[in-house]
Design an enzyme around this catalytic site. Structure first.
Site, short mmCIF file in Angstrom:
data_model
loop_
_atom_site.label_atom_id
_atom_site.label_comp_id
_atom_site.label_asym_id
_atom_site.label_seq_id
_atom_site.Cartn_x
_atom_site.Cartn_y
_atom_site.Cartn_z
N LYS A 15 -72.82 14.21 -50.60
CA LYS A 15 -71.74 13.28 -50.24
C LYS A 15 -70.49 13.54 -51.08
CE LYS A 15 -74.65 9.99 -51.36
NZ LYS A 15 -75.94 10.68 -51.36
N GLY A 16 -70.72 13.85 -52.37
CA GLY A 16 -69.60 14.05 -53.30
C GLY A 16 -68.65 15.12 -52.80
N HIS A 40 -73.32 12.77 -58.33
CA HIS A 40 -72.52 13.49 -57.34
C HIS A 40 -71.94 14.75 -57.98
CE1 HIS A 40 -71.92 9.64 -54.77
NE2 HIS A 40 -73.15 10.09 -54.80
N THR A 41 -72.36 15.89 -57.45
CA THR A 41 -71.89 17.14 -58.04
C THR A 41 -70.76 17.70 -57.21
OG1 THR A 41 -74.15 17.53 -58.67
CG2 THR A 41 -72.66 19.39 -58.89
N ARG A 134 -80.40 -14.60 -60.09
CA ARG A 134 -79.23 -15.36 -60.55
C ARG A 134 -79.16 -15.54 -62.06
NH1 ARG A 134 -80.57 -19.63 -56.05
NH2 ARG A 134 -82.57 -18.91 -56.82
N GLN A 216 -77.03 7.38 -53.20
CA GLN A 216 -78.38 7.52 -52.65
C GLN A 216 -78.30 7.76 -51.12
OE1 GLN A 216 -78.09 4.49 -54.93
NE2 GLN A 216 -78.36 6.04 -56.47
P1 IMP Z 1 -84.21 3.88 -58.86
O1 IMP Z 1 -82.99 3.86 -58.01
O2 IMP Z 1 -84.01 4.50 -60.21
O3 IMP Z 1 -84.85 2.53 -58.94
O4 IMP Z 1 -85.30 4.82 -58.12
C1 IMP Z 1 -85.91 4.45 -56.89
C2 IMP Z 1 -86.10 5.66 -55.99
O5 IMP Z 1 -84.83 6.14 -55.57
C3 IMP Z 1 -86.77 6.85 -56.67
O6 IMP Z 1 -87.56 7.53 -55.71
C4 IMP Z 1 -85.61 7.72 -57.10
O7 IMP Z 1 -85.98 9.08 -57.22
C5 IMP Z 1 -84.68 7.51 -55.92
N1 IMP Z 1 -83.28 7.73 -56.26
C6 IMP Z 1 -82.46 6.92 -56.97
N2 IMP Z 1 -81.23 7.45 -57.06
C7 IMP Z 1 -81.26 8.61 -56.39
C8 IMP Z 1 -80.26 9.60 -56.11
O8 IMP Z 1 -79.10 9.52 -56.49
N3 IMP Z 1 -80.70 10.66 -55.38
C9 IMP Z 1 -81.97 10.77 -54.90
N4 IMP Z 1 -82.92 9.87 -55.14
C10 IMP Z 1 -82.57 8.79 -55.88
#
Ligand code: IMP
Length: 412
Positions: A15-16, A40-41, A134, A216
């Protein structure tokens, strides 16, 4: 007027790079959910730049907003800011965004031992839990030491109870020490905190252009993703309005970003996963290592069922297909076109992807996509591959990325 760029898979779609390519046409770039779990790279002038919390627009002239839907680690944000000395009047952080404290990180680590989601262990889930319960700490609270101290005291007690539940014996820092450690970061950040909703409404009134930048991916959405193996925020298009205050009817173009194959980090079912020759090769050529955690990403063939689901959920108007060059020189490529579950074949997304068998369609391979800048110059088989994606999803193709650097991008 606002446009939106979001991930149509399990994150890490690239996306970046699309935000970076479009940023100069916008006045504001806005992050609206997630935290420093994102990475984001962007490759600019041969240099790799990894952003975690800052919107990708920091590399351009435009203004950047971290919206109310984001959860913020103060040390992570302040250290990122220090890499960009000219952010005054160019970065605005919502006073309603929530703060991730060291307590959230402790709880994340403790929960992982029980639930094994494979989180980034950055405290994301526990920070959103406190928001919904909350008792979260707002960015506005860091400007008022009395409130911050009271909230940290509560968080300390809460963490003591939770770590007991999760049988963790990790040492829980005293709230006084936590506050002391946060002080220098608060000093760096306090002048960026403001009412970003008002700021964006003013921008809309002044007919300025806003680009909303998702983190994500759709399959990690808390409501519509592969629950419970998801992140804790609303990663889909609806979350862009929630997490920024930009009204839904202001959002027009919605670009869904997908790779030409699939990756996933962390646990959870992944029907089109391929850990043999294809997976190893793609992981190597595509450098599929997490930007944030350094974890190896799981690799699979492009899952069109999941992609179409993401397109419908988000109302995707435009597709960006990334990293097609990574598939160069592979003789046969597959795409998942249906799922079989309990003997039934379907193109619908089931509640649970466990025990789903992917049904693949095979495509002849191609070579020579690397660095191509015009669609007409792509090899015939690459065009057939891309046309299948368009036919299956019913969404027009607007970008094809043919290499890591900025200039390797086809704009249709
Ligand atoms: P959390 O967001 O750290 O709670 O992780 C929950 C799930 O989302 C895990 O499977 C992470 O590997 C995945 N995840 C969180 N952020 C990213 C991202 O930026 N890219 C890919 N997977 C992500």
């Amino acid at each position: 007027m606002a446009d939106l760029i979001l991930g149509a898979q399990w994150g890490d779609e690239g996306k970046g790079k699309i935000v970076d390519a479009l940023a100069s046409g916008y006045d504001f770039i806005v992050r609206y959910q997630g935290g420093h779990n994102a990475g984001h790279t962007i490759v600019a002038n041969g240099k790799k730049i990894a952003l975690h919390l800052l919107p990708s627009g920091v590399l351009h002239e435009c203004k950047n907003v971290i919206g109310n839907g984001v959860v913020i680690s103060l040390p992570a944000l302040s250290s990122e800011i220090l890499n960009f000395p000219n952010l005054t009047k160019r970065l605005f952080v919502s006073d309603r965004a929530h703060v991730i404290t060291p307590y959230h990180e402790i709880i994340d680590r403790a929960r992982e031992k029980f639930f094994a989601i494979g989180t980034t262990k950055k405290g994301i889930g526990p920070a959103y839990t406190d928001k919904i319960a909350r008792n979260g700490i707002l960015m506005a609270d860091i400007l008022d030491e009395k409130i911050l101290r009271e909230k940290l005291d509560f968080a300390y007690e809460n963490t003591r109870l939770l770590t007991k539940t999760f049988q963790s014996d990790e040492k829980i820092p005293d709230p006084k020490n936590v506050l002391e450690n946060l002080r220098s970061h608060i000093n760096t950040l306090k002048n960026f905190v403001c009412d970003t909703v008002d700021l964006l409404w003013d921008a809309i009134d002044a007919r300025q252009k806003i680009l909303l930048e998702g983190a994500q991916g759709s399959m990690l959405d808390i409501d519509h993703g592969t629950y419970p193996f998801v992140t804790s925020s609303s990663t889909i298009a609806a979350g862009a309005s929630l997490g920024s205050g930009v009204p839904v009817n202001q959002i027009s173009r919605i670009t869904g970003v997908t790779k030409a194959y699939c990756t996933r980090v962390g646990n959870g079912a992944f029907p089109s996963e391929e850990s043999g020759d294809f997976g190893r090769r793609v992981a190597h050529v595509g450098q599929e290592i997490g930007t944030t955690t350094g974890r190896a990403r799981r690799v699979g063939y492009l899952d069109l069922v999941a992609l179409k689901y993401a397109c419908r959920l988000n109302g995707v108007t435009d597709l960006a297909v990334m990293k097609i060059d990574v598939l160069d020189n592979i003789s046969e490529i597959k795409m998942c076109v249906a799922y079989e579950k309990n003997g039934e074949i379907s193109t619908k997304m089931p509640l649970n992807l466990q025990n789903v068998r992917p049904i693949f369609e095979e495509f002849s391979g191609f070579s020579g996509t690397f660095g191509v800048k015009n669609f007409s110059d792509l090899p015939k088989n690459a065009k057939i591959f891309l046309e299948k994606i368009v036919d299956f999803t019913g969404v027009r193709l607007s970008f094809v990325s043919t290499g890591a650097s900025r200039e390797n991008l086809i704009l249709l």
